[in-house]
Design an enzyme around this catalytic site. Sequence first.
Site, PDB file in Angstrom:
ATOM      1  N   ALA A 265      58.358  61.932  11.027  1.00  0.00           N
ATOM      2  CA  ALA A 265      58.713  63.316  10.676  1.00  0.00           C
ATOM      3  C   ALA A 265      58.844  63.532   9.176  1.00  0.00           C
ATOM      4  CB  ALA A 265      60.015  63.706  11.368  1.00  0.00           C
ATOM      5  N   ALA A 266      58.247  62.644   8.385  1.00  0.00           N
ATOM      6  CA  ALA A 266      58.363  62.774   6.930  1.00  0.00           C
ATOM      7  C   ALA A 266      57.771  64.097   6.441  1.00  0.00           C
ATOM      8  CB  ALA A 266      57.683  61.601   6.240  1.00  0.00           C
ATOM      9  N   GLY A 267      56.555  64.409   6.898  1.00  0.00           N
ATOM     10  CA  GLY A 267      55.915  65.650   6.477  1.00  0.00           C
ATOM     11  C   GLY A 267      56.649  66.880   6.976  1.00  0.00           C
ATOM     12  N   ASP A 268      57.167  66.814   8.189  1.00  0.00           N
ATOM     13  CA  ASP A 268      57.909  67.949   8.744  1.00  0.00           C
ATOM     14  C   ASP A 268      59.193  68.191   7.953  1.00  0.00           C
ATOM     15  OD1 ASP A 268      55.970  68.141  10.724  1.00  0.00           O
ATOM     16  OD2 ASP A 268      57.049  66.785  12.058  1.00  0.00           O
TER      17      ASP A 268
END
Length: 314
Positions: A265-268
């Site tokens: 979920a880094a990009g989120d």
Amino acid sequence: MAALLVIGSANADHVMEFEQLPKPGQTLMSQGYRLELGGKGANQAIAVARLKQAHTQVSYIAALGQDAAADNMLATWSREQINLAHIFRFADANTGSAMIFLGNQGQNSIGVAPGANSLLTPAMLDEKQAQFEEADYLLIQLETPLDTVKHALELARNAKCTTILNPAPAASLNKDLLALVDIITPNETEAEALTGIKVTDTASAEQAATVLHELGINTVIITLGEQGAFLSQVEVNALAPELGTTNVFSGIIPAYPVTAIDTVAAGDTFNGALMVALNEGMAITHAIDFANKASSIAVTRHGAQRGIPSRAEL
């Protein structure tokens, strides 16, 4: 009251952990299994809810099945104080799901069964037009049908709501859709899918950004993992638009050095944090630094939504 709108997917994530990711045709025994709540839309809505200031309202539009997974999601989102008045549910569809293979260095491979996510239609968004008119920013991704994504961007543009497109998962998009985007936030793979340019460093990111500017997007943010995020921003001369655009900023906003254990979920987290920061009036470079900080915390923890930090932690 400030208002932020997120539209997108919701999935039940089935996560398996491996010392190394299986190769094609290879069967490996996993080192662990867990069931997480995920989906890019839901992850981003939770990131916004945890990182926003108290006076900001977060609304989320999504489609779910009538199943236990959906009930669990709604209970979780309610605890995060997300406005759930605009969730659609379908008795004849399963809630979306994903199979996530996670390597011990933070790498991942993901397969998604969209389920109810694929049932979110433009007509359903028309029912929620008031939400677009109230919102200051819209954040949307590509895990719902593309005609729905485009219509959401059209509604936002008509309502003078600033649009942020996280073009994930990677896809080639037509010019008409991209022309509706104010801010685009691809990673290296997604930038290549959009522009045909393989992005590996600042120079190639700048080339890809130039292509996206030519398609009508003024603010391009390409996330480069541990290198940070590349920002290229242009503006149109309001007095002489025929002269084209002028470059305002081009460069890297560096990442925070951490040891990543789960990048799901880094990009989120980055995108949710970015919208929060911009809505609060931060300069774009400061907003990206805020988003880098949030995602750097998220990758040091297991779990998509469990790993998203709070405002106090930043």
